[in-house]
Design a protein around this motif. Structure first.
Motif, mmCIF file in Angstrom:
data_model
loop_
_atom_site.group_PDB
_atom_site.id
_atom_site.type_symbol
_atom_site.label_atom_id
_atom_site.label_comp_id
_atom_site.label_asym_id
_atom_site.label_seq_id
_atom_site.Cartn_x
_atom_site.Cartn_y
_atom_site.Cartn_z
ATOM 1 N N PRO A 267 -10.719 -37.507 -10.137
ATOM 2 C CA PRO A 267 -11.638 -36.490 -9.990
ATOM 3 C C PRO A 267 -13.172 -36.878 -10.460
ATOM 4 O O PRO A 267 -14.069 -36.351 -9.912
ATOM 5 N N ALA B 163 -15.778 -37.469 -7.730
ATOM 6 C CA ALA B 163 -16.176 -36.375 -6.824
ATOM 7 C C ALA B 163 -17.631 -36.493 -6.347
ATOM 8 O O ALA B 163 -17.961 -36.189 -5.212
ATOM 9 N N VAL C 228 -12.547 -34.270 -0.618
ATOM 10 C CA VAL C 228 -13.267 -34.812 -1.863
ATOM 11 C C VAL C 228 -12.054 -34.780 -3.177
ATOM 12 O O VAL C 228 -11.713 -33.685 -3.418
ATOM 13 N N LYS D 247 -10.782 -31.774 -5.458
ATOM 14 C CA LYS D 247 -11.156 -30.439 -4.868
ATOM 15 C C LYS D 247 -10.153 -30.085 -3.824
ATOM 16 O O LYS D 247 -9.724 -30.765 -3.137
#
Ligand code: ASP
Ligand code: MG
Length: 317
Positions: free
Chosen positions: A111, A114, A311, A314
């Protein structure tokens, strides 16, 4: 695997609805249509044959950065989702001179990626490989491609680019080259980003050190620890366009390189079996299609070129 507490949720239906009706996405998809056509035509016209993609396999790219590894159970076997078709490309060029494929890749990025604006956990690359080719030949081929592609897109999408306020320069051959270690010395650890922001044209980073890349890029026999490979970098801060290089093809070299990376032979046993029978020297590269479209459109975020962008970290459809 993924923990639910790192998965960001939001109103995905409203987002998707708005995104799909956004004029910027419509432009990106028109550009995408042209880009795929130019890429396919370019390689076909130069004698490359198009092969279908491999989506699941017991064999895939180990990559050189950490990702979550998704597997599926294929009957009783553990199959990976393709991270790149690097090994399949090498097996293919044992039998076909020059190949390319539009290859969907799954790389479930951590993440922290992102906000880079450059990462999608699901993307497509055009993956290209040629038997007996050198890095020089592949670099020249890519330069021809980029000159042709940017010229044609500029002409065909003049209105679209105007609407986006995007000024795009046709790159000039030969593209500038930076040696990895020299660039790192001069511009620091973050040299790729620094140079990408500084340069006005696409440029190469070559001679990447062994530990910075996967085991399959060929080590220069006359410069131990340095690979005969390259990255193409977009200017204006858009960063990486492609990675590629010459490949290790001799069994003893492949085994030594796997060991140096601290990886296990078990993970690559099928590839090793083919190397035992003999693999040809080859070179190639892979160009991320969404990154290319993002560069052409001049978008801050790669999500804006994909209708259903994955993404990292997400929730998405
Ligand atoms: N397919 C490789 C990658 O995804 C690129 C290459 O051909 O070396 O990194
Ligand atoms: Mg790369």
């Amino acid at each position: 695997m993924l923990r639910s507490d790192i998965m960001q949720t939001y109103d995905v239906v409203s987002y998707t609805n708005e995104h799909l009706s956004d004029e910027r996405l419509a432009i990106a998809l028109r550009v995408h249509t042209t880009v795929r056509q130019i890429l396919g035509d370019f390689f076909r016209s130069r004698g490359f044959i198009e092969v279908p993609p491999v989506i699941i396999s017991p064999l895939t790219d180990p990559l050189n950065h950490p990702v979550y590894d998704p597997y599926i159970t294929y009957y009783d076997e553990k199959y990976a989702l393709t991270k790149s078709m690097i090994f399949h490309k090498h097996l293919l060029v044992s039998h076909f001179d020059k190949i390319f494929t539009f290859s969907p890749n799954i790389r479930i990025e951590t993440p922290d990626k992102a906000e880079t604006g450059r990462h999608l956990s699901e993307f497509t690359q055009i993956d290209v490989e040629a038997r007996g080719a050198t890095r020089e030949q592949m670099m020249s081929l890519v330069e021809d491609l980029m000159v042709e592609l940017v010229s044609k897109v500029k002409e065909k999408h003049a209105d679209d680019l105007r609407k986006l306020g995007r000024k795009l320069e046709v790159p000039r051959k030969p593209f500038r080259r930076y040696q990895y270690l020299e660039a790192e010395k001069e511009y620091g650890k973050d040299f790729e980003a620094v140079l990408s922001r500084k340069e006005k044209d696409m440029f190469w980073i070559i001679d990447i050190p062994l530990q910075a890349r996967e085991f399959y890029d060929r080590e220069d026999p006359s410069r131990p620890g340095i690979l005969v490979d390259m990255d193409l970098i977009y200017p204006e801060g858009f960063q990486e366009a492609l990675s590629g290089g010459e490949r290790e093809y001799q069994l003893d070299r492949i085994l030594e390189r796997i060991k140096k990376k601290g990886q296990t032979e078990e993970q690559f046993k099928w590839y090793i079996e083919f190397a035992r029978r003999g693999l040809p020297p080859s070179a190639g590269f892979g160009i991320g299609i969404e990154r290319l479209v993002r560069y052409i459109c001049g978008f801050k975020r790669i999500d804006d070129v994909h209708p259903f962008p994955k993404v990292p970290g997400k929730f998405s459809l």
